[in-house]
Design a protein around this motif. Structure first.
Motif, PDB file in Angstrom:
ATOM      1  N   ASN A  63      -5.857   8.191   0.547  1.00  0.00           N
ATOM      2  CA  ASN A  63      -6.018   8.642   1.929  1.00  0.00           C
ATOM      3  C   ASN A  63      -5.265   7.742   2.906  1.00  0.00           C
ATOM      4  O   ASN A  63      -4.639   8.220   3.864  1.00  0.00           O
ATOM      5  N   THR A  64      -5.319   6.436   2.668  1.00  0.00           N
ATOM      6  CA  THR A  64      -4.577   5.493   3.513  1.00  0.00           C
ATOM      7  C   THR A  64      -3.085   5.738   3.391  1.00  0.00           C
ATOM      8  O   THR A  64      -2.344   5.717   4.384  1.00  0.00           O
ATOM      9  N   TYR A  65      -2.632   5.987   2.168  1.00  0.00           N
ATOM     10  CA  TYR A  65      -1.214   6.270   1.930  1.00  0.00           C
ATOM     11  C   TYR A  65      -0.770   7.494   2.725  1.00  0.00           C
ATOM     12  O   TYR A  65       0.266   7.477   3.406  1.00  0.00           O
ATOM     13  N   ASP A  85      -9.650   7.094  -4.034  1.00  0.00           N
ATOM     14  CA  ASP A  85      -9.464   8.070  -2.952  1.00  0.00           C
ATOM     15  C   ASP A  85      -9.103   7.364  -1.649  1.00  0.00           C
ATOM     16  O   ASP A  85      -8.288   7.869  -0.869  1.00  0.00           O
ATOM     17  N   GLN A  86      -9.712   6.190  -1.423  1.00  0.00           N
ATOM     18  CA  GLN A  86      -9.419   5.435  -0.199  1.00  0.00           C
ATOM     19  C   GLN A  86      -7.955   5.029  -0.158  1.00  0.00           C
ATOM     20  O   GLN A  86      -7.299   5.136   0.881  1.00  0.00           O
ATOM     21  N   PHE A  87      -7.418   4.569  -1.282  1.00  0.00           N
ATOM     22  CA  PHE A  87      -6.011   4.179  -1.355  1.00  0.00           C
ATOM     23  C   PHE A  87      -5.115   5.368  -1.028  1.00  0.00           C
ATOM     24  O   PHE A  87      -4.185   5.260  -0.224  1.00  0.00           O
ATOM     25  N   SER A 141       0.797  -1.226   0.000  1.00  0.00           N
ATOM     26  CA  SER A 141       0.000   0.000   0.000  1.00  0.00           C
ATOM     27  C   SER A 141       0.829   1.276   0.000  1.00  0.00           C
ATOM     28  O   SER A 141       0.288   2.365  -0.230  1.00  0.00           O
ATOM     29  N   ILE A 142       2.135   1.186   0.235  1.00  0.00           N
ATOM     30  CA  ILE A 142       2.944   2.408   0.262  1.00  0.00           C
ATOM     31  C   ILE A 142       4.238   2.334  -0.549  1.00  0.00           C
ATOM     32  O   ILE A 142       4.873   3.372  -0.777  1.00  0.00           O
ATOM     33  N   LYS A 155      -1.938   8.725   5.379  1.00  0.00           N
ATOM     34  CA  LYS A 155      -1.936   8.499   6.821  1.00  0.00           C
ATOM     35  C   LYS A 155      -0.792   7.597   7.263  1.00  0.00           C
ATOM     36  O   LYS A 155      -0.439   7.577   8.450  1.00  0.00           O
ATOM     37  N   THR A 156      -0.204   6.867   6.323  1.00  0.00           N
ATOM     38  CA  THR A 156       0.785   5.847   6.667  1.00  0.00           C
ATOM     39  C   THR A 156       2.222   6.261   6.387  1.00  0.00           C
ATOM     40  O   THR A 156       3.130   5.957   7.152  1.00  0.00           O
TER      41      THR A 156
END
Length: 252
Positions: free
Chosen positions: A158-160, A154-156, A112-113, A162-163
């Motif tokens: 936003n998660t990025y 957008d979810q991907f 994810s990152i 935050k991480t």
């Protein structure tokens, strides 16, 4: 294995992988079975099996034996799909490298990152970029990563945000979420991403995403000294976009 590589081998990892190899010929194995087949004591075999179970590569059956888990099958499918993807994309990046003399790469999202390089063609010109296959980095720190991320959900994204940690590599590095979101908007507008000395001074990279069913599955890029890449940026991005169109047509 070459003698040159022997000094880098971790014996415990090699032994654990030897246990995994046993499952190529055995559907299920107990600790005693593994110990006998590998000529080691049962306690060591048991610890290795438990470690592999804990990492998700094997599962314990009702009769206290072990078998390969679905994770191994998933890894095999990922490896096969990536090889198929590389086989499809490689001729296109090889053609770009042959024409331009610059290095080209294929990257995918590893998780994810992080983005990871899975294929390359090294340029023939003096001063060229040669990144090791498998090299990973934060997606926002590479043109390929940004090219893919711009077309993620957008979810991907936003998660990025935050991480990830926005660690600057040069004075031109992206330093915060606002900077990244601004660049992603630019990628969507232009259709390609750029790493303008954001990782190394003097190095510029241009990339376009490869999409399938509307989602990014990879990115192809061209990299080299800033002076050479910037002076031919329009030409190079058109080459990448043309290759992108042909690859996506083949995928459809």
């Amino acid at each position: 294995m070459s003698a040159e590589n022997d000094k880098y081998v971790l014996q415990s990892v090699e032994t654990a992988l030897s246990i995994l190899d046993l499952f190529m010929d055995h559907e299920e194995l107990a600790a005693a079975d593994a110990a006998k087949l590998l000529d080691m004591n049962r306690s060591k075999a048991f610890r290795l099996l438990v470690t592999l179970e804990n990492c998700g590569y094997i599962t314990k059956t009702e009769n206290t034996k072990y078998r390969l888990s679905a994770k191994v099958a998933a890894l095999g499918q990922i490896a096969q799909s990536r090889q198929e993807l590389i086989g499809l994309i490689h001729p296109h990046i090889a053609n770009i490298t042959e024409i331009t003399g610059e290095s080209t790469h294929v990257s995918v999202m590893k998780d994810s990152i992080h983005s990871a390089f899975i294929d390359k063609c090294v340029g023939s010109r003096w001063l060229t970029m040669d990144i090791a296959i498998g090299h990973t980095q934060f997606a926002h720190a590479s043109a390929g990563g940004k090219a893919m991320m711009a077309f993620e959900t957008d979810q991907f994204i936003n998660t990025y945000l935050k991480t990830v940690t926005f660690q600057p590599y040069t004075e031109y590095s992206i330093r915060d979420a606002r900077g990244l979101l601004t660049e992603l908007d630019e990628v969507r507008r232009k259709g390609y991403a750029a790493d303008r000395e954001q990782i190394d001074i003097g190095l510029t990279c241009l990339a376009v995403p490869i999409t399938s069913s509307g989602r990014p599955i990879a990115a192809i890029s061209i990299s080299g000294p800033t002076t050479r890449i910037v002076s031919r940026e329009t030409e190079f991005t058109e080459m990448l976009k043309d290759a992108k169109t042909k690859i996506e047509e083949a995928l459809s």
